[in-house]
Design a protein around this motif. Structure first.
Motif, PDB file in Angstrom:
ATOM      1  N   ASP D 297     -16.488   4.002  -6.573  1.00  0.00           N
ATOM      2  CA  ASP D 297     -17.695   4.715  -6.192  1.00  0.00           C
ATOM      3  C   ASP D 297     -18.513   4.310  -4.952  1.00  0.00           C
ATOM      4  OD1 ASP D 297     -16.940   7.328  -7.674  1.00  0.00           O
ATOM      5  OD2 ASP D 297     -17.987   6.949  -9.290  1.00  0.00           O
ATOM      6  N   SER D 298     -18.480   2.663  -5.960  1.00  0.00           N
ATOM      7  CA  SER D 298     -19.874   2.327  -4.718  1.00  0.00           C
ATOM      8  C   SER D 298     -19.029   1.831  -3.431  1.00  0.00           C
ATOM      9  CB  SER D 298     -19.729   0.455  -5.640  1.00  0.00           C
ATOM     10  OG  SER D 298     -21.063   0.179  -4.372  1.00  0.00           O
ATOM     11  N   LEU D 299     -17.954   1.606  -2.706  1.00  0.00           N
ATOM     12  CA  LEU D 299     -16.722   2.011  -1.650  1.00  0.00           C
ATOM     13  C   LEU D 299     -17.292   2.263  -1.329  1.00  0.00           C
ATOM     14  CD1 LEU D 299     -13.920  -1.115  -3.385  1.00  0.00           C
ATOM     15  CD2 LEU D 299     -16.779  -0.875  -2.453  1.00  0.00           C
ATOM     16  N   TRP D 300     -16.734   4.006  -1.835  1.00  0.00           N
ATOM     17  CA  TRP D 300     -16.786   5.414  -1.252  1.00  0.00           C
ATOM     18  C   TRP D 300     -18.756   5.547  -0.592  1.00  0.00           C
ATOM     19  CZ3 TRP D 300     -12.659   7.507   0.920  1.00  0.00           C
ATOM     20  CH2 TRP D 300     -11.817   7.547   0.283  1.00  0.00           C
ATOM     21  N   ALA D 301     -19.737   5.356  -1.543  1.00  0.00           N
ATOM     22  CA  ALA D 301     -20.849   5.442  -0.687  1.00  0.00           C
ATOM     23  C   ALA D 301     -20.595   4.923   0.329  1.00  0.00           C
ATOM     24  CB  ALA D 301     -21.981   5.066  -2.094  1.00  0.00           C
ATOM     25  N   GLY D 302     -20.597   3.395   0.330  1.00  0.00           N
ATOM     26  CA  GLY D 302     -20.637   2.378   1.567  1.00  0.00           C
ATOM     27  C   GLY D 302     -20.498   3.119   2.676  1.00  0.00           C
ATOM     28  N   LEU D 303     -19.154   3.268   2.297  1.00  0.00           N
ATOM     29  CA  LEU D 303     -18.353   4.147   3.512  1.00  0.00           C
ATOM     30  C   LEU D 303     -19.227   4.885   4.624  1.00  0.00           C
ATOM     31  CD1 LEU D 303     -14.915   3.937   3.133  1.00  0.00           C
ATOM     32  CD2 LEU D 303     -15.813   2.631   4.613  1.00  0.00           C
ATOM     33  N   SER D 304     -19.810   5.903   3.733  1.00  0.00           N
ATOM     34  CA  SER D 304     -20.638   7.409   3.966  1.00  0.00           C
ATOM     35  C   SER D 304     -21.854   6.782   4.852  1.00  0.00           C
ATOM     36  CB  SER D 304     -20.592   8.335   3.313  1.00  0.00           C
ATOM     37  OG  SER D 304     -21.279   8.560   2.107  1.00  0.00           O
ATOM     38  N   SER D 305     -22.234   5.847   4.199  1.00  0.00           N
ATOM     39  CA  SER D 305     -24.203   5.674   3.820  1.00  0.00           C
ATOM     40  C   SER D 305     -23.845   4.001   5.407  1.00  0.00           C
ATOM     41  CB  SER D 305     -24.600   4.710   3.007  1.00  0.00           C
ATOM     42  OG  SER D 305     -24.148   3.482   2.798  1.00  0.00           O
ATOM     43  N   GLY D 306     -22.678   3.779   5.712  1.00  0.00           N
ATOM     44  CA  GLY D 306     -22.807   2.850   6.641  1.00  0.00           C
ATOM     45  C   GLY D 306     -23.263   1.082   6.192  1.00  0.00           C
ATOM     46  N   SER D 307     -23.621   1.093   4.541  1.00  0.00           N
ATOM     47  CA  SER D 307     -23.771  -0.540   4.564  1.00  0.00           C
ATOM     48  C   SER D 307     -22.264  -0.596   4.692  1.00  0.00           C
ATOM     49  CB  SER D 307     -23.611   0.043   3.249  1.00  0.00           C
ATOM     50  OG  SER D 307     -23.245   0.376   2.299  1.00  0.00           O
ATOM     51  N   LEU D 308     -20.712  -0.638   4.836  1.00  0.00           N
ATOM     52  CA  LEU D 308     -19.703  -0.539   5.068  1.00  0.00           C
ATOM     53  C   LEU D 308     -18.915  -0.154   5.979  1.00  0.00           C
ATOM     54  CD1 LEU D 308     -17.912  -0.890   1.132  1.00  0.00           C
ATOM     55  CD2 LEU D 308     -19.432  -2.999   2.274  1.00  0.00           C
ATOM     56  N   GLN D 309     -17.906  -0.733   6.856  1.00  0.00           N
ATOM     57  CA  GLN D 309     -17.859   0.292   7.868  1.00  0.00           C
ATOM     58  C   GLN D 309     -16.345   0.055   8.083  1.00  0.00           C
ATOM     59  OE1 GLN D 309     -19.830  -2.988   7.398  1.00  0.00           O
ATOM     60  NE2 GLN D 309     -21.498  -1.709   7.114  1.00  0.00           N
ATOM     61  N   VAL D 310     -15.569  -0.444   7.266  1.00  0.00           N
ATOM     62  CA  VAL D 310     -14.136  -0.634   7.809  1.00  0.00           C
ATOM     63  C   VAL D 310     -13.067  -0.576   6.430  1.00  0.00           C
ATOM     64  CG1 VAL D 310     -11.739  -2.108   9.273  1.00  0.00           C
ATOM     65  CG2 VAL D 310     -14.632  -2.146  10.406  1.00  0.00           C
ATOM     66  N   VAL D 311     -12.011   0.185   7.322  1.00  0.00           N
ATOM     67  CA  VAL D 311     -11.672   0.405   5.654  1.00  0.00           C
ATOM     68  C   VAL D 311      -9.775  -0.184   6.438  1.00  0.00           C
ATOM     69  CG1 VAL D 311      -9.679   1.850   4.339  1.00  0.00           C
ATOM     70  CG2 VAL D 311     -12.142   2.505   4.540  1.00  0.00           C
ATOM     71  N   ALA D 312      -9.533  -0.942   5.854  1.00  0.00           N
ATOM     72  CA  ALA D 312      -8.326  -2.215   6.313  1.00  0.00           C
ATOM     73  C   ALA D 312      -7.371  -2.145   4.974  1.00  0.00           C
ATOM     74  CB  ALA D 312      -8.431  -3.731   6.240  1.00  0.00           C
ATOM     75  N   THR D 313      -6.183  -3.012   5.244  1.00  0.00           N
ATOM     76  CA  THR D 313      -5.281  -2.987   3.451  1.00  0.00           C
ATOM     77  C   THR D 313      -4.915  -4.539   3.223  1.00  0.00           C
ATOM     78  OG1 THR D 313      -3.434  -3.662   5.210  1.00  0.00           O
ATOM     79  CG2 THR D 313      -3.902  -1.383   4.687  1.00  0.00           C
ATOM     80  N   ASP D 314      -5.478  -5.597   4.284  1.00  0.00           N
ATOM     81  CA  ASP D 314      -5.168  -6.656   3.525  1.00  0.00           C
ATOM     82  C   ASP D 314      -3.475  -7.150   3.229  1.00  0.00           C
ATOM     83  OD1 ASP D 314      -4.838  -8.931   3.047  1.00  0.00           O
ATOM     84  OD2 ASP D 314      -5.862  -9.035   0.755  1.00  0.00           O
ATOM     85  N   HIS D 315      -2.522  -5.929   4.140  1.00  0.00           N
ATOM     86  CA  HIS D 315      -1.097  -5.733   3.830  1.00  0.00           C
ATOM     87  C   HIS D 315      -0.241  -7.271   3.731  1.00  0.00           C
ATOM     88  CE1 HIS D 315       2.329  -3.582   3.856  1.00  0.00           C
ATOM     89  NE2 HIS D 315       3.142  -4.277   4.902  1.00  0.00           N
ATOM     90  N   ALA D 316      -0.427  -7.529   2.677  1.00  0.00           N
ATOM     91  CA  ALA D 316       0.462  -9.108   2.907  1.00  0.00           C
ATOM     92  C   ALA D 316       2.229  -8.542   1.394  1.00  0.00           C
ATOM     93  CB  ALA D 316      -0.631  -9.835   2.052  1.00  0.00           C
ATOM     94  N   ALA D 317       3.212  -8.423   2.000  1.00  0.00           N
ATOM     95  CA  ALA D 317       3.634  -7.695   1.234  1.00  0.00           C
ATOM     96  C   ALA D 317       4.803  -8.572   0.889  1.00  0.00           C
ATOM     97  CB  ALA D 317       4.490  -6.757   1.605  1.00  0.00           C
ATOM     98  N   PHE D 318       4.722  -8.739  -0.871  1.00  0.00           N
ATOM     99  CA  PHE D 318       6.193  -9.981  -1.138  1.00  0.00           C
ATOM    100  C   PHE D 318       7.165  -9.311  -2.306  1.00  0.00           C
ATOM    101  CE2 PHE D 318       2.227 -12.300  -0.389  1.00  0.00           C
ATOM    102  CZ  PHE D 318       2.552 -13.334  -0.068  1.00  0.00           C
ATOM    103  N   SER D 319       8.263  -9.493  -1.917  1.00  0.00           N
ATOM    104  CA  SER D 319       9.611  -8.977  -2.512  1.00  0.00           C
ATOM    105  C   SER D 319       9.263  -9.005  -4.680  1.00  0.00           C
ATOM    106  CB  SER D 319      10.760  -9.057  -1.900  1.00  0.00           C
ATOM    107  OG  SER D 319      10.786 -10.400  -2.771  1.00  0.00           O
ATOM    108  N   ASP D 320       9.551  -7.625  -5.027  1.00  0.00           N
ATOM    109  CA  ASP D 320      10.266  -8.460  -5.862  1.00  0.00           C
ATOM    110  C   ASP D 320      10.286  -9.887  -6.664  1.00  0.00           C
ATOM    111  OD1 ASP D 320       9.213  -6.193  -6.923  1.00  0.00           O
ATOM    112  OD2 ASP D 320      10.888  -5.125  -7.420  1.00  0.00           O
ATOM    113  N   VAL D 321      11.195 -10.850  -5.715  1.00  0.00           N
ATOM    114  CA  VAL D 321      11.886 -11.889  -6.018  1.00  0.00           C
ATOM    115  C   VAL D 321      11.001 -12.836  -6.124  1.00  0.00           C
ATOM    116  CG1 VAL D 321      12.897 -13.567  -5.304  1.00  0.00           C
ATOM    117  CG2 VAL D 321      14.624 -11.157  -5.343  1.00  0.00           C
ATOM    118  N   GLN D 322      10.044 -12.165  -5.274  1.00  0.00           N
ATOM    119  CA  GLN D 322       9.165 -13.316  -5.006  1.00  0.00           C
ATOM    120  C   GLN D 322       7.713 -13.635  -5.692  1.00  0.00           C
ATOM    121  OE1 GLN D 322       8.079 -11.832  -0.618  1.00  0.00           O
ATOM    122  NE2 GLN D 322       8.713 -14.606   0.476  1.00  0.00           N
TER     123      GLN D 322
END
Ligand SMILES: [Zn+2]
Ligand SMILES: [Zn+2]
Ligand SMILES: [Zn+2]
Ligand SMILES: [Zn+2]
Ligand SMILES: [Zn+2]
Ligand SMILES: [Zn+2]
Ligand SMILES: [Zn+2]
Ligand SMILES: [Zn+2]
Lengths: 487, 487, 487, 487
Positions: D297-322
């Protein structure tokens, strides 16, 4: 032989009432009306309050290449003259790093000098197996239940986060309370270098190098580490809204964090460093530095609302000659100011007389709260049958202008010079002995003071420990069949 | 005749220690080791604590077209059975609007029934010259130093902002403390109408009509008004983070605001209203309604950090038949739940046993803090020589499941039904009389309770008054020559 | 006929870039390099920015027994001279209470006078069926999507909480945006009476009667009511940290609340009221009053962080003769100051030139944000193909000292007198017409301005409406068998 | 050859409007009605939005003893399939510590694989003269204006406070923006050791070892250091209220701090780690870990109020084996999850469709804001004449259940498996090329992507630099006569 303190109004952290106090030897033995004793101490028109406890002093401390000029004798006598009957000094490990040896050394220094009772906080300035082991002896054998950690003074006293965590965890196990000096030492040092490089060498740069944000950051960090380690925390010399805010934020989450503003930060502001007289400014150099009025308002509100609990002095008095070590370079000015003698009167005058604090809150902030935190209440910090007769007859009719010429401190200046205070101790009693009588040429009684042992596991420590143990994160039991057999 | 409570561990708001307590008549006369008395009360393996004080009850209160079912007799006996030895009931003016007549009426109702001591808060439900005048007599002649203001119950008890300001200012003059029920009555009513219009008639809509934001708003407003009027303020039944946040925000500005969570809000949550059984849900209808867990965490933290001071019950018990008045329309369900008997045990179990609170904080929240706020400490609220022998031998080894079948309250349900508690009063003493002995078939002793007079000008009130008078805005003196002569 | 603005650096709320702007008639038709037009407007070394929008003026407003001296002609010409090409004036219902008649009256006053475009906010100063009905026509037929509510001016413009809730709910249905003047009118009045009773009659008492806490309270209350009603909210003239804090607190919960500081509160402080010259102080009397520096820092930070969106003026200019109505009684001094002409230059000088704001943030605060909030973007508030050619060539090399002698406002003083500004409009264009050219003796062109219609249901309004409808509290379906059949 | 996107509704961060978009080659050349081109792309019933920018990916990153399985080819193709047309990957120095060599290495890896445009953030994982020097070349020659600092991963990537300060100061000089991964690495490590010692080896212990307080602490610390160094700051993967609170607190003081929540933290919660299937839980292991609903809830409110600006993914995909590397020890599970393909659709579904965000805010959070922060707006991040034709035809009528079976990512699971999304890209265009057409069997086009150079000194950086230089603390000039001549 008995003494009776007659006709005063007793003020404790809880209430005010008219009653006499009967003392037998070192102890209070009765409180009531119309008491009689072998000797009578007149408290007419005065308050009868617990002797002040200053939990933050550095007497004869080796620091920054010199040694604090205030001795255990002059310091404890100044304390007595100001209504303070116990102080807790910071014990620093020497070159061998041993905690126990350090206590021995401190005992040796203090023993024959002290006019009032004392105790020590033990400083943790590094981390290793030996320190881990000695901590137990410090607590159990030496009766010291507090460990101080410096987040500043990099290269000297400063400890790193992992060291703090380890020590805090050890405190939690031992039922001891960690203390921190909260300033980010890395950034202080970087700021010092930057300022010096820019030609800022004067004492005002001391303040510039330690802005409130650095203190707030470190307070916040220490709080997190204490929470992770599962221990209450005590933050010394809270000087600014930023650190106070961090404390409030923690407390409103149920964390057990205490904050100690100094009488200096409550009453003096940063403009002191802008004085055109170098010596004037250098005399005020301490860490954290004085802040502006906005911060003062925050600290006063903390005392009345309960987010800050204790008023101390961080008494570390260096002579003018010592201060001049930093004439060309503010980072070499020994950090420290006095206040042991003035703390109670300044807090009364600027707190109680203005209505910011009730008399009860004054007592709480000057003795009772810290006695509870240090787990020595009500031996100290109260007016209670069975407790030590550490008592001050506090006279709100004595007006005095603070002046170096009349102070008991041995240094040649006073950061409160010229301030008018409207109350003074008429008598100060330490375990039943009158060690100060206003206007009666009292003399120091070195060696009569005792070391006060403090047991571990204060009530807050036990409650937190229970809470943490009930709230440890739970292991998920997984069916081994669901766990892949690996690679 | 004397009694001695032997072998217990005394717990006060300050500390714990092993000692006996000697009682002579109504008073505590000695505390110490190895005391003897005519009678012995065994406190082995138990705590000896001040009798609980519940500062928020509505016994036999006329409200919403009916009268609360709990009588002064059943209520005070239930209190005693739970370890509470004093309660403060809300006195409402009758049709003639007279405060003094209302007190007479309350006295008449309570006098022959009460098993424990009581006092009243006087409600201010309108404003006029007569009320202004009577307030002085209420304080000075009747010994009532608290005035309650309802910001909700529009058209019935609610007062407007200007009325609150006038009354608060009067409180400041008289050294009395204003209390508020903080919910925005205008918006509650509008929400009720909206929900009913949408076909929401069930008890869950009671909760929907009074969201936390409405309470936070009113708390915030009352605080501003108290600050403008120059008086401390006490906010009853703080149920949510929003109201608590407003209190914290005020306190960190140095304002003197107290907050009282209820044991219900600390332990029960809003899901109670979603119960499929209408009667179950209706029994839980009270204002403010129960909230979610996040709010509970906030309240608990407030108790340990000191931003909230007192745990009460708002005991206002209506029978099932009464609750059914709102069968078709939730706004007609009489607002109120019980708790007088369960408050202490629930707080101990969910607070002390979990480590959220220390035993000392438990005592502070159940008696000492409110005694100080009400200015009757240490007559009540402490274990102290000279104080009333309102004492509970608190046995942490008695485990009990709360059940209507064993309760003393006369209503036919219990909102804590089925909760297990891990402590109970072994004995409850009121001014030296044993009025409850666990498992010994104690009976009510109606008429033995007394009305407790409370003096005005508590310490916080005096300090605030001093601060405000030193900080009144100053008139600018202007040279009449600079003031234009007008038009 | 086309015009091209050449060689400037365009600054929008988004970015800066070098490009020419081609205008055909009233519209921007092309933006790019090397554009040509019938006429050339030189923007070398200057910025090209959207014309300023001042969303808060009171021209010729009947108020406090007189009428604001600034006319629609002088006001809009002053605006143009300062770089503002649109203003939104507050339309107040007359004695008949009709909203539509009020708009007609305002149209009549403004039509032949206005030099720039305008719009109105409609004031809701009471509540009844007729107002409820007319609101729809105001929005749908008259193109006004904002309704103003006064929480102060008791007995005159003030509305009660239930009226606000009703009106806000109506706004939500209509997709209109409620605005509030946030000060607690009850307490303002009570404070005024108290101060007058104490002999405080001077203009400084105006400030004393309206402390920041009263504004914060009302802001907080309006926010709660808007949340309950399910509508975004716009708070005019946010002057203090308390109101700003309430806004931030709401926004961090996801509520859609906008805040508008005034250029006066950003740059002038309360010491203005302490001036020894009565007339000097009286000229600065406005509501809310100026605050101290701490509040200014808060407001500036709000503009850069996004918690405050718009800088306005509340331009309501009364002559010295009018101000003297309050010579004996500050409550009779007409409330209002000017600023229409100075807003842009003061904000640039104290905001952009100090680094508090980026040039983009300056544009956002002076035009773009309010255009979006008012749902007229990008017709107004941008530099965009298809948008109105309301453009200012903003010259950051013109330095000027603000002086009554050179201002366009018709009143005989200027609250910014003596302030140096470091930028001015070189040219101001309104829908393609040059209506101001610096140093070229531009004259007012009354009657050329147009009324701008604003559609309802801005994007934020739609999103909030969706969220509220998805989150309405759900009725619990109960088995009638479980519901008792009543009594 | 030209293309026209016809009949759609363009949505930018500012507004929505119906218009066609004409593309010539790589650029947008016209926006308007009834445009024609050589090819037509149908946007009927769809939105036309800027291509998404994901500023946080780790493709083929060597980490924790392995290398992230997602390649530049599969990653950029997954991005395209999800509506993302640019990503910014983290470039880590190799064993030689050289920044420039690292960029070369990254170029080599990415060049022939990338289907969309990319850029890099350069990681600072230590500090020395060479790094100091190379930073200039990184910014000026390589067009990289962002430097990443890890406060966690002790012994690997982590930097100390003094190193951060030095690097941040260097950023300030170069007009570059520092980024931080904010978690206290010391305490993470200590918590890991503690948990392992207690036998907590499962993936849930990963979450236990990194509680929100550790993230909040580090965020707070980084903010202080950035303020001291005089630079804006960007905090990656803000996952909790504690870090968000630190950001808000800074912003309300006027500090320029940006916060980036991840789509994972917005939509997935910590209960994922309690799954009884080890592999399920291990697949979700990333740092910071998922949090509870309150944080969401805090994060969503940040996006609409402007205290948070960007939605990203930190995409770092490791396989099951890894992932199974950590079968016996959670600290060995490679940290990372995917999201590149799902970010836009998940945010739309859970943000816009619920009314938490407006469509404009969706665009701002997915492309425009980060383009501005990275100083590449409006080349990227807008729909604007002259900008790159990175455009998505966003179809809100395509409903799809996220499934590993249809994803483009090469790993064998998806943390959003089973989630329904209600919008998908109908077409994704990268610089004018259609690189994804829904349902038309689009194939990766490796090697067509380009590296995007980003200039230094974004507008916020310049403004802050101005503010800091105007507000440097001033040296007190002292009369040498007042300075003692030393000792
Ligand atoms: Zn220190
Ligand atoms: Zn110290
Ligand atoms: Zn109530
Ligand atoms: Zn009640
Ligand atoms: Zn107004
Ligand atoms: Zn106005
Ligand atoms: Zn990371
Ligand atoms: Zn990452």
């Amino acid at each position: 032989m008995t003494k009776v303190i007659k006709n005063g109004t007793i003020v404790t952290a809880d209430r005010q009432w008219k009653a006499d106090v009967l003392i037998d030897g070192e102890k209070i033995v009765e409180i009531g009306e119309n008491l009689k004793g072998d000797e009578t101490i007149d408290a007419t028109d005065a308050y009868v309050i617990p002797g002040g406890i200053d939990p933050h002093t550095h007497l004869e401390m080796p620091f920054m290449g010199t040694t604090a000029a205030e001795t255990f004798e002059s310091g404890t006598f100044a304390a007595a003259a100001g209504g303070t009957t116990m102080l807790v000094d910071f014990c620093l490990p020497g070159e061998d790093g041993s905690l126990l040896n350090a206590i021995d050394a401190w005992d040796k220094k203090s023993k024959d000098q002290i006019c009032t009772d004392i105790s020590y906080h033990m400083a943790i300035t590094g981390w290793n197996e030996n320190i881990f082991e000695e901590m137990e002896a410090v607590v159990k054998q030496r009766g010291i239940n507090t460990f101080k950690h410096f987040m500043a003074y990099k290269g000297a006293l400063m400890v790193e986060d992992d060291e703090m965590f380890a020590s805090f965890k050890r405190c939690a196990e031992l039922g001891a309370l960690p203390l921190v000096h909260a300033e980010n030492g890395d950034i202080v040092q970087a700021m010092q270098e930057k300022l010096l490089a820019e030609g800022q060498t004067g004492p005002e740069a001391h303040a510039y190098s330690r802005p409130p944000e650095l203190e707030g950051e470190a307070a916040n960090r220490a709080i997190m580490i204490a929470d992770a380690a599962g221990t209450p925390l005590y933050i010394v010399h809270v000087s600014c809204e930023q650190a106070h805010e961090a404390i409030r934020r923690a407390r409103q989450k149920g964390m057990r964090v205490y904050g100690e503003p100094l009488i200096q930060h409550l009453t003096l502001d940063e403009s002191e460093y802008f004085n055109k007289d170098w010596q004037y400014a250098a005399r005020r150099v301490m860490s954290p530095p004085f802040r502006n009025k906005m911060h003062q308002d925050s600290l006063w509100a903390g005392l009345s609302s309960g987010s800050l609990q204790v008023v101390a002095t961080d008494h570390a008095a260096f002579s003018d000659v010592q201060k001049r070590m930093g004439l060309e370079n503010f980072t070499l000015i020994p950090n420290g100011t006095g206040g042991l003698e003035e703390r109670m009167a300044m807090l009364w005058t600027q707190g109680v007389e203005t209505g910011r604090l009730t008399p009860e809150e004054f007592v709480a902030a000057t003795s009772t709260n810290i006695a509870k935190i240090l787990n020595i209440y009500p031996q100290k910090g109260g007016i209670m049958v069975g407790g030590d007769a550490d008592i001050v007859v506090w006279d709100p009719t004595i007006t005095k202008t603070i002046s170096t010429s009349t102070q008991k401190s041995i240094i040649e200046y006073n950061v409160f010079e010229g301030y008018e205070v409207t109350a003074q101790p008429r008598y100060t009693l330490s375990r039943g002995d009158v060690i100060w009588a206003y206007g009666q040429n009292s003399q120091p009684q070195p060696g009569r003071g005792k070391f006060v042992r403090r047991p571990a596991f204060a009530s807050a420590s036990k409650a937190l420990s229970k809470w943490k143990s009930l709230n440890t994160p739970r292991k998920i039991e997984r069916n081994p069949m669901n766990i892949p057999s690996g690679v």
